[in-house]
Design a protein around this motif. Structure first.
Motif, PDB file in Angstrom:
ATOM      1  N   TYR A  36       3.247  -5.113   0.105  1.00 12.24           N
ATOM      2  CA  TYR A  36       2.983  -3.673   0.079  1.00 12.24           C
ATOM      3  C   TYR A  36       3.211  -3.098   1.467  1.00 12.24           C
ATOM      4  O   TYR A  36       2.957  -3.753   2.473  1.00 12.24           O
ATOM      5  N   TRP A  38       1.909   0.102   3.740  1.00 15.68           N
ATOM      6  CA  TRP A  38       0.764   1.008   3.712  1.00 15.68           C
ATOM      7  C   TRP A  38       0.763   1.874   4.949  1.00 15.68           C
ATOM      8  O   TRP A  38       0.460   1.420   6.045  1.00 15.68           O
ATOM      9  N   SER A  43      -1.326   5.883  -0.065  1.00 12.91           N
ATOM     10  CA  SER A  43      -1.570   4.732  -0.923  1.00 12.91           C
ATOM     11  C   SER A  43      -0.637   3.599  -0.546  1.00 12.91           C
ATOM     12  O   SER A  43       0.517   3.830  -0.177  1.00 12.91           O
ATOM     13  N   PRO A  44      -1.106   2.361  -0.640  1.00 12.86           N
ATOM     14  CA  PRO A  44      -0.182   1.230  -0.463  1.00 12.86           C
ATOM     15  C   PRO A  44       0.974   1.349  -1.456  1.00 12.86           C
ATOM     16  O   PRO A  44       0.756   1.611  -2.635  1.00 12.86           O
ATOM     17  N   ALA A  46       4.129  -0.448  -3.304  1.00 17.88           N
ATOM     18  CA  ALA A  46       4.650  -1.767  -3.659  1.00 17.88           C
ATOM     19  C   ALA A  46       6.094  -1.910  -3.182  1.00 17.88           C
ATOM     20  O   ALA A  46       6.927  -1.040  -3.438  1.00 17.88           O
ATOM     21  N   LEU A  47       6.366  -3.007  -2.493  1.00 20.71           N
ATOM     22  CA  LEU A  47       7.729  -3.301  -2.041  1.00 20.71           C
ATOM     23  C   LEU A  47       8.389  -4.343  -2.950  1.00 20.71           C
ATOM     24  O   LEU A  47       9.460  -4.122  -3.494  1.00 20.71           O
ATOM     25  N   PHE A  48       7.735  -5.489  -3.059  1.00 15.83           N
ATOM     26  CA  PHE A  48       8.305  -6.580  -3.839  1.00 15.83           C
ATOM     27  C   PHE A  48       7.212  -7.343  -4.572  1.00 15.83           C
ATOM     28  O   PHE A  48       6.084  -7.417  -4.112  1.00 15.83           O
ATOM     29  N   VAL A  49       7.609  -7.935  -5.700  1.00 17.92           N
ATOM     30  CA  VAL A  49       6.813  -8.963  -6.353  1.00 17.92           C
ATOM     31  C   VAL A  49       7.747 -10.137  -6.573  1.00 17.92           C
ATOM     32  O   VAL A  49       8.834  -9.971  -7.128  1.00 17.92           O
TER      33      VAL A  49
END
Lengths: 116, 116
Positions: A36, A38, A43-44, A46-49
């Protein structure tokens, strides 16, 4: 490793330089690693999962790699820009069957400051 | 993309009073809400997980009578800090998951609580 750990805690990088930082996580019972971005008062984001060993993901100038066997992930930023200044968080999740309902275990973050 | 609106962003209250923090999912149904707390220079720590219409599940060491969580609808969850004391001063942030939420988790922007 019992907890999710990030290093360094903070980092100052000259604009235009590339940089990277580390997230270490428990490799047993691992399912997914989240990154993430931030920014203060926001709000944080999301970059990657990532889930697979050897996985590499890219979003513009930012990329990440994953090593599930040794329990680490690297986040790379190429050609840093002032807007990259933020805290970068990583978090792990354990339960493949319950994705989206499983708690995230966070690291303390790497605070990145880009110097113009 | 999915958005979670968290209010207030900052609150100062007197010791002994109660404070309510709201998180609303604006464009998706938040079936699960996670509430985190962060102390200075520490990682986000999960306090509790709530599913819409059910009682919250609290993490070990979190007082459920102190931190009341209500998740009565698919778009609203609240955290009430009851009889607040200075040691409850912290940063609180929610994260929602559900159909339409990006990457499974969408965060609010957090609430800075100061108890004087």
């Amino acid at each position: 490793i019992l907890n999710v750990e990030q290093s360094p805690q903070s980092l100052h990088v000259q604009e235009g330089d590339s940089t990277n930082f580390t997230c270490s996580f428990p490799s047993s019972n691992f399912y997914a690693l989240h990154w993430y971005r931030w920014e203060t008062a926001k709000s944080p984001e999301a970059l990657f999962v990532m889930t697979l060993n050897g996985d590499e993901k890219k979003k513009g100038r930012i990329s990440a790699t994953l090593n599930t066997k040794e329990g680490y992930s690297y986040l790379y930023i190429k050609g840093s820009q002032p807007e990259d200044s933020a805290t970068y968080l990583c978090a792990s999740t354990l339960d493949i069957s319950n994705f989206g309902n499983e708690k995230l275990t966070f690291g303390t973050g790497t605070r990145l400051t880009i110097i113009p | 993309g999915a958005v979670v609106s968290q209010h207030p962003s900052r609150v100062i209250c007197k010791s002994g009073t109660s404070v309510k923090i709201e998180c609303r999912s604006l464009d998706f149904q938040a079936t699960t809400m996670f509430w985190y707390r962060q102390f200075p220079k520490k990682s986000l720590m999960l306090m509790a997980t709530s599913n819409e219409g059910s009682k919250a599940t609290y993490e070990q060491g979190v007082e459920k009578d102190k931190f009341l969580i209500n998740h009565a609808s698919l778009t609203l969850s609240t955290l009430t800090v009851t009889s607040a004391h200075p040691e409850d001063s912290s940063f609180y942030i929610c994260s929602a998951s559900g159909q339409g939420a990006s990457y499974g988790y969408t965060f609010g922007s957090g609430t800075r609580l100061t108890v004087v």
